[in-house]
Design a protein around this motif. Structure first.
Motif, PDB file in Angstrom:
ATOM      1  N   ARG A 103      -9.950   8.885   7.428  1.00 31.80           N
ATOM      2  CA  ARG A 103     -10.182   9.096   8.845  1.00 31.80           C
ATOM      3  C   ARG A 103      -9.935  10.560   9.181  1.00 31.80           C
ATOM      4  O   ARG A 103     -10.652  11.152   9.967  1.00 31.80           O
ATOM      5  N   SER A 104      -8.946  11.161   8.527  1.00 31.95           N
ATOM      6  CA  SER A 104      -8.600  12.535   8.841  1.00 31.95           C
ATOM      7  C   SER A 104      -8.932  13.448   7.661  1.00 31.95           C
ATOM      8  O   SER A 104      -8.472  13.236   6.539  1.00 31.95           O
ATOM      9  N   ALA A 105      -9.719  14.485   7.920  1.00 36.27           N
ATOM     10  CA  ALA A 105     -10.218  15.332   6.842  1.00 36.27           C
ATOM     11  C   ALA A 105      -9.100  16.057   6.111  1.00 36.27           C
ATOM     12  O   ALA A 105      -9.268  16.462   4.964  1.00 36.27           O
ATOM     13  N   ASP A 106      -7.927  16.221   6.731  1.00 32.29           N
ATOM     14  CA  ASP A 106      -6.864  16.919   6.008  1.00 32.29           C
ATOM     15  C   ASP A 106      -6.251  16.038   4.923  1.00 32.29           C
ATOM     16  O   ASP A 106      -5.412  16.486   4.154  1.00 32.29           O
ATOM     17  N   ARG A 107      -6.655  14.797   4.841  1.00 27.53           N
ATOM     18  CA  ARG A 107      -6.180  13.932   3.752  1.00 27.53           C
ATOM     19  C   ARG A 107      -7.016  14.078   2.487  1.00 27.53           C
ATOM     20  O   ARG A 107      -6.638  13.567   1.429  1.00 27.53           O
ATOM     21  N   ILE A 108      -8.155  14.730   2.580  1.00 28.07           N
ATOM     22  CA  ILE A 108      -9.026  14.883   1.405  1.00 28.07           C
ATOM     23  C   ILE A 108      -8.272  15.636   0.316  1.00 28.07           C
ATOM     24  O   ILE A 108      -7.780  16.736   0.532  1.00 28.07           O
ATOM     25  N   TYR A 144       0.868  -1.188   0.000  1.00 23.57           N
ATOM     26  CA  TYR A 144       0.000   0.000   0.000  1.00 23.57           C
ATOM     27  C   TYR A 144       0.895   1.225   0.000  1.00 23.57           C
ATOM     28  O   TYR A 144       1.535   1.543   1.003  1.00 23.57           O
ATOM     29  N   ILE A 145       0.965   1.883  -1.148  1.00 27.07           N
ATOM     30  CA  ILE A 145       1.851   3.039  -1.295  1.00 27.07           C
ATOM     31  C   ILE A 145       1.027   4.308  -1.120  1.00 27.07           C
ATOM     32  O   ILE A 145       0.032   4.506  -1.820  1.00 27.07           O
ATOM     33  N   THR A 146       1.429   5.156  -0.192  1.00 28.72           N
ATOM     34  CA  THR A 146       0.670   6.376   0.059  1.00 28.72           C
ATOM     35  C   THR A 146       1.507   7.591  -0.294  1.00 28.72           C
ATOM     36  O   THR A 146       2.604   7.770   0.241  1.00 28.72           O
ATOM     37  N   ILE A 147       0.989   8.400  -1.201  1.00 21.84           N
ATOM     38  CA  ILE A 147       1.652   9.650  -1.556  1.00 21.84           C
ATOM     39  C   ILE A 147       0.931  10.769  -0.810  1.00 21.84           C
ATOM     40  O   ILE A 147      -0.257  10.990  -1.024  1.00 21.84           O
ATOM     41  N   GLU A 148       1.643  11.435   0.080  1.00 22.62           N
ATOM     42  CA  GLU A 148       1.045  12.561   0.812  1.00 22.62           C
ATOM     43  C   GLU A 148       1.570  13.859   0.227  1.00 22.62           C
ATOM     44  O   GLU A 148       2.770  14.110   0.275  1.00 22.62           O
ATOM     45  N   ALA A 149       0.680  14.658  -0.341  1.00 22.93           N
ATOM     46  CA  ALA A 149       1.117  15.850  -1.066  1.00 22.93           C
ATOM     47  C   ALA A 149       0.113  16.983  -0.877  1.00 22.93           C
ATOM     48  O   ALA A 149      -0.732  17.229  -1.732  1.00 22.93           O
ATOM     49  N   PRO A 150       0.224  17.698   0.247  1.00 25.93           N
ATOM     50  CA  PRO A 150      -0.721  18.794   0.496  1.00 25.93           C
ATOM     51  C   PRO A 150      -0.772  19.803  -0.646  1.00 25.93           C
ATOM     52  O   PRO A 150      -1.775  20.506  -0.816  1.00 25.93           O
ATOM     53  N   VAL A 151       0.273  19.837  -1.482  1.00 29.46           N
ATOM     54  CA  VAL A 151       0.325  20.817  -2.572  1.00 29.46           C
ATOM     55  C   VAL A 151      -0.787  20.581  -3.602  1.00 29.46           C
ATOM     56  O   VAL A 151      -1.140  21.493  -4.345  1.00 29.46           O
ATOM     57  N   ILE A 152      -1.354  19.373  -3.638  1.00 30.39           N
ATOM     58  CA  ILE A 152      -2.447  19.116  -4.593  1.00 30.39           C
ATOM     59  C   ILE A 152      -3.578  20.116  -4.366  1.00 30.39           C
ATOM     60  O   ILE A 152      -4.219  20.578  -5.302  1.00 30.39           O
ATOM     61  N   LYS A 153      -3.773  20.475  -3.125  1.00 30.98           N
ATOM     62  CA  LYS A 153      -4.864  21.385  -2.784  1.00 30.98           C
ATOM     63  C   LYS A 153      -4.577  22.817  -3.200  1.00 30.98           C
ATOM     64  O   LYS A 153      -5.469  23.652  -3.231  1.00 30.98           O
ATOM     65  N   GLU A 154      -3.299  23.085  -3.512  1.00 34.55           N
ATOM     66  CA  GLU A 154      -2.939  24.481  -3.755  1.00 34.55           C
ATOM     67  C   GLU A 154      -3.114  24.914  -5.201  1.00 34.55           C
ATOM     68  O   GLU A 154      -2.920  26.065  -5.532  1.00 34.55           O
ATOM     69  N   ASN A 155      -3.449  23.986  -6.076  1.00 37.49           N
ATOM     70  CA  ASN A 155      -3.719  24.337  -7.457  1.00 37.49           C
ATOM     71  C   ASN A 155      -2.499  24.957  -8.134  1.00 37.49           C
ATOM     72  O   ASN A 155      -2.590  25.869  -8.939  1.00 37.49           O
ATOM     73  N   ASN A 156      -1.329  24.430  -7.811  1.00 34.18           N
ATOM     74  CA  ASN A 156      -0.069  24.844  -8.416  1.00 34.18           C
ATOM     75  C   ASN A 156       0.256  23.841  -9.514  1.00 34.18           C
ATOM     76  O   ASN A 156       0.651  22.702  -9.255  1.00 34.18           O
ATOM     77  N   THR A 214      -7.405  16.475  -8.982  1.00 38.73           N
ATOM     78  CA  THR A 214      -6.911  15.143  -8.661  1.00 38.73           C
ATOM     79  C   THR A 214      -7.092  14.200  -9.848  1.00 38.73           C
ATOM     80  O   THR A 214      -6.216  13.379 -10.145  1.00 38.73           O
ATOM     81  N   ALA A 215      -8.219  14.321 -10.539  1.00 41.27           N
ATOM     82  CA  ALA A 215      -8.456  13.470 -11.712  1.00 41.27           C
ATOM     83  C   ALA A 215      -7.390  13.718 -12.770  1.00 41.27           C
ATOM     84  O   ALA A 215      -6.874  12.783 -13.400  1.00 41.27           O
ATOM     85  N   GLN A 216      -7.025  14.968 -12.945  1.00 40.66           N
ATOM     86  CA  GLN A 216      -6.017  15.312 -13.946  1.00 40.66           C
ATOM     87  C   GLN A 216      -4.652  14.706 -13.583  1.00 40.66           C
ATOM     88  O   GLN A 216      -3.943  14.189 -14.438  1.00 40.66           O
ATOM     89  N   ILE A 217      -4.305  14.757 -12.304  1.00 35.78           N
ATOM     90  CA  ILE A 217      -3.028  14.182 -11.869  1.00 35.78           C
ATOM     91  C   ILE A 217      -3.015  12.674 -12.116  1.00 35.78           C
ATOM     92  O   ILE A 217      -2.048  12.124 -12.662  1.00 35.78           O
ATOM     93  N   ILE A 218      -4.077  11.993 -11.743  1.00 35.63           N
ATOM     94  CA  ILE A 218      -4.084  10.537 -11.877  1.00 35.63           C
ATOM     95  C   ILE A 218      -4.095  10.127 -13.348  1.00 35.63           C
ATOM     96  O   ILE A 218      -3.334   9.247 -13.766  1.00 35.63           O
ATOM     97  N   ALA A 219      -4.940  10.767 -14.144  1.00 33.35           N
ATOM     98  CA  ALA A 219      -4.970  10.417 -15.571  1.00 33.35           C
ATOM     99  C   ALA A 219      -3.610  10.699 -16.209  1.00 33.35           C
ATOM    100  O   ALA A 219      -3.112   9.910 -17.021  1.00 33.35           O
TER     101      ALA A 219
END
Lengths: 316, 316, 316, 316
Positions: free
Chosen positions: B190-195, B67-79, B290-295
């Motif tokens: 579980r934690s809303a900051d992961r959304i 289970y590989i987890t990428i944590e990247a708060p920058v996704i939310k910043e629209n950069n 997020t869809a754009q990043i994954i695609a």
């Protein structure tokens, strides 16, 4: 416009009614092996074209079967009361095409592309269908008399999935074993005034060459192993047809003789990038209204035991 | 929050990372049979949770696998520049999970519901995937080196189709015989900051109890007969979790002892109509990004021989 | 096609380049009072039509001013790298049209209708513009050098608001006192290959008779009291034009003389319900791409001090 | 939950009914200067809170005026027949709030953001309103008895326009001189079961501190110079409220004393990124249904002389 022109432009007529008009225009008489009935309602005319033998099939370019056309210009007028009546007429006609014990499965298939307005009719209908198949397993207590197991699928188009639409449906059919498929599709009309005013029901399913999408394999009894009823509505017409009609009107006005104009029209349209479709400006609204009528009719026929007010309860 | 509370509320943790945190919080030590790696990037941390044996599987509530987890708060910043880097990191991690000859088929499956914003991630990814499988049959001249046959499917959700999602996919798998499935899904955190800041890759597919949709059967090697890689992103959290966290913080502040609060929380939430989800106000935009990043990542990995500029040519 | 036909069909040409072509075709020489410049780029040709005097204004049916046309068929190809270059070319051309101290307000106006695909270009651009005017009051600490106060408005169309679009804009202008308006609009082209491949910039604003919407009053210096730069992109062509082109090609092929065909074409189109527009099948995607290019260019010109990566930070 | 907690969390209660409940809960008696009426219907309860003097205004945090609340859980059930009845109840209540000669203008304002599901209610209502103001100038022959001049505006939100919403409206009001404004807005509820089940009508317009958007200036008689009736529907609740309710239920269960928990809740929510909203999973559908009910009621009240079937004719 004659059938030779359409062939040379690679345009097939989706509406049997229009195919018949063309051929009668050319021959001056009813197509042999074709029989036609007509009913009249307040807001609609219903014409059934019966293609009765192989000969008629070849001439018409459509398999032997029944093609019921509901012509209802009122669909375009956004009169909700009239729309409900059209849904009822559609429901009545749909009922005539099959006779299925209530316990057997029906699969509704919405062909076309979510993201291209005139091609989104099928997916929009799927979205508004009252599906119940899963309740028989998961929540039987929510069911009541006069309901059927219905499921629905919007398989997408070849350009987005990379898979022949017929293959996707067949895969799902093998898993869910429906006894009937109802397939909804956007059509191309010969005459632009049929856009969002005409609904065709065909007990032959969907056959190669029909529709505006990328559908190379048929969706019919032969490919699916169960009966397929197609419900189609014209949502576009081809630019080539407008062009040809204009030339014909011009030649008429000069008293001249019709000529083969397909090369002229190809030379006109090809540099424009191809794929030009003609739609009324308000096509977004027209698709919404038509989808609501079709889903309404399917819901009535599938679940006769419950009223629209009640089945609202079941909608996701 | 402990695992007992989650069980009593019928909440399963979609992220292995969060499941591990909970268990470690309860036991004060690493879960036996679980191994963890960590990599650090400019914009992201990548943590891999290896569930290595049956024992760990039972404790973690997730099958043996990576289970590989990428944590990247920058996704939310629209950069956008940073988003491209996250797509590249995701591509690198995805590549590690399979080793497939270029000529074999891959099927991308976008789970979820077009018409419910937080659940629309999967279908949005499908829409942006570069599918090529049909070109091998219909237009081989358009292909070039470094491409693979890829197809994509957005099967819909049980409430709209009436068909178990796994059944639809299995039907399509039997027809198209992919050698690998990549399944995209919205998760609950579980934690809303992961959304919209965390992406999980799992080589175990999607397993019962995961996700926010109606998915009763797993989509995994066992049910599909081929390997399934799952890519998930939290798009909601449960109201019950916010409620529980609040009570815990309160108890902490009083120096009291933790207690079982599940009845209190059920009594609080049930009268509110159930199904309450918590999302950031800007969720519509977050799903788009997020869809754009994954695609983007999937396209890079599937078609290494061509650059983003070139594959634009292939997009519908 | 001659200007008499267009008049009789009540079609005005939105692109100055096309108006000039028609007139030159009729007279065989440059329109007096019109001057033309041309620049060539990798992916685009930029042609500037200067209407220099009253006489030219009358002949061209457009006010004295500069009409810059960017012709870039690559827009249709969905090549993101090329799209960025077109945005840069558009930015350069836009910069030439005004010279405004950085502290003065600019108002971007997106004309058209959200809910009709080919008419949604303006509102889509508004949505992607980086607006900053409110930050000067509410969050000055978020601003940095090289930014301007920009606001944006999508006023809707007469059929939805019941208010002349020009009235709405004037009301907002009187409250916000911009020093420049940039108005974005969908256009109708004479030639269908210009749909989503041509961008016109005009320093004369938007003038009666232009566009496909319901815009009776101009949006220009005279009505607004400040300079208005218009950015327009053809998104449709008229069915009447396809019809007329077809007849002309036919007459050419017979060696005959051109004739007045406007009655023939009216008789052809009126029974079809009017309002028929011709678009490429992929118009939904084309509008998305074009909106992104235009918003990108506006953002670059408005906020030269910050890079696309940074201004992402400011987007809602 | 007490008013002190709400103040410390910077949450204002949009529904007068909820504000009253809180205050009565604290004082154990009716708020002085507040009077309440109740009517009961098949599918709805209608409660009118009259704030009658300055004292009540201060305590309630809302201006002197009438606040009519329609509570109708059936809205969530998607029962179209019941929805029509709710629209009729809303129409009746709306009629009570004004008395305007038929020839005077009414402006409908749909506040909120198209692109954020729970905030899109206002724009969706605007889209379905029957606007007629332009017909009085352009097509008077299409009008019939019992119609009024109505116009409609969706001004957008500060983050997208960069302009205070009140400024935009005031600009349009000065140009179009309506005699009444009806403003539609999404609200935040204290109790999540009110989402899409409660409609509030207020004859005081929209006042600072209300709503979930960025609305700093009021939209009311004082700022607009004409009467403003507000129609609002809760579409979200705050995560802070769920958190607080949970703590209170917990404290109750322990028999303890209520305490100030605002710091605990801030410490809980701030690291989660702020702006967390709680909605039912099916919010997309709920917004659609609610918008239809409100637009239906407005159309009935504005144009009493024509039936829904007839006014369909006028819709764009």
């Amino acid at each position: 416009m004659d059938s030779k022109f359409l062939q040379s432009m690679n345009i097939s007529l989706d509406l049997a009614l229009e195919a018949r008009e063309i051929i009668r225009g050319e021959t001056g008489q009813e197509v042999p092996g074709v029989r036609v009935d007509k009913e009249t309602y307040d807001y609609a005319t219903v014409t059934t074209v019966h293609i009765e033998d192989n000969n008629a099939q070849v001439i018409m370019g459509k398999p032997v079967g029944k093609y019921i056309t509901i012509e209802a210009p009122v669909i375009k007028e956004n009169n909700q009361q009239a729309h409900r009546e059209i849904a009822q007429i559609l429901a009545e006609q749909l009922k005539k095409l099959f006779n299925l014990p209530m316990e057997l499965n029906v699969l509704v298939v919405g062909l076309g592309n979510w993201n291209a307005t005139p091609d989104a009719l099928g997916p929009r209908v799927v979205e508004q269908c009252l599906v119940t198949r899963h309740l028989y397993n998961y929540a039987p207590q929510e069911l009541q008399g006069g309901m059927r197991p219905v499921s629905a699928l919007a398989p997408g188009v070849l350009g987005i999935t990379g898979i022949e639409t017929a293959e996707i449906i067949r895969g799902v059919v093998e898993k869910t074993r429906p006894s009937l498929i109802i397939a909804i599709d956007s059509l191309a009309a010969r005459s632009a005034d049929r856009i969002a005013t005409t609904i065709q029901l065909a007990d032959t399913g969907i056959n190669p060459g029909s529709g505006i999408g990328n559908k190379r394999a048929g969706i019919n009894q032969e490919t699916m192993g169960v009966r397929v009823i197609a419900i189609g509505v014209p949502t576009v017409t081809h630019a080539a047809i407008i062009a040809q009609d204009a030339i014909e009107k011009y030649i008429q006005s000069t008293g001249g003789e019709p000529k083969d104009t397909s090369t002229i029209i190809k030379n006109l349209l090809e540099p424009l990038g191809g794929n030009l479709t003609v739609t009324p400006k308000e096509i977004d609204t027209l698709i919404d209204d038509t989808a609501q009528i079709i889903a309404g009719a399917i819901n009535m026929v599938m679940h006769p035991g419950i009223s629209p007010e009640d089945y609202a309860y079941y909608l996701h």
